[in-house]
Design a protein around this motif. Structure first.
Motif, short mmCIF file in Angstrom:
data_model
loop_
_atom_site.label_atom_id
_atom_site.label_comp_id
_atom_site.label_asym_id
_atom_site.label_seq_id
_atom_site.Cartn_x
_atom_site.Cartn_y
_atom_site.Cartn_z
N GLN A 91 22.68 46.58 28.88
CA GLN A 91 23.65 45.48 28.90
C GLN A 91 23.73 44.85 30.28
O GLN A 91 23.74 43.64 30.43
N ARG A 93 20.73 42.66 30.92
CA ARG A 93 20.87 41.37 30.21
C ARG A 93 21.85 40.46 30.93
O ARG A 93 21.60 39.28 31.13
N ASP A 94 23.00 41.03 31.32
CA ASP A 94 24.03 40.23 31.99
C ASP A 94 23.52 39.64 33.31
O ASP A 94 23.88 38.52 33.67
#
Length: 108
Positions: free
Chosen positions: A39, A42-43
């Motif tokens: 995550q 991706r961020d």
């Protein structure tokens, strides 16, 4: 971290860890709460492999903490969170830290 704990080598590790735009963004992202590697990658818009390199450097410097957790389906997830820290630098603190350096400046 108090100034008694801040050795020259520790200061070099912290400053080196923060001397990257990617690592500054990682710490900033984790200031909002913990995140797992996929995550966070991706961020931040970077690969997991590159993120892992940056996270390891931040972890060695004591700026982030990793926790391994199992998801309900049994998958291992590595979560990272910002370590609580405060860094105050004054000429006196830097002088005290410099006096304890163990790295020879000629090796740099």
């Amino acid at each position: 971290m108090s100034k008694q704990e801040l050795t020259g080598d520790a200061l070099m590790g912290i400053l080196g860890a923060l001397a990257s735009p990617h690592r500054l963004r990682v710490v900033a992202a984790l200031a909002g709460g913990r995140a797992y590697v996929s995550q966070l990658a991706r961020d931040l818009g970077i690969s997991r492999a590159l993120l892992q390199v940056h996270l390891k450097k931040l972890e060695r410097a004591g700026l982030v903490i990793a926790d391994l957790e199992l998801s309900p389906d049994g998958k291992a997830l590595k979560f990272y969170r910002a370590a609580p820290f405060s860094l105050v630098l004054t000429p006196e603190i830097i002088a005290a830290a410099a006096a304890s350096l163990t790295t020879d400046p000629k090796e740099q």
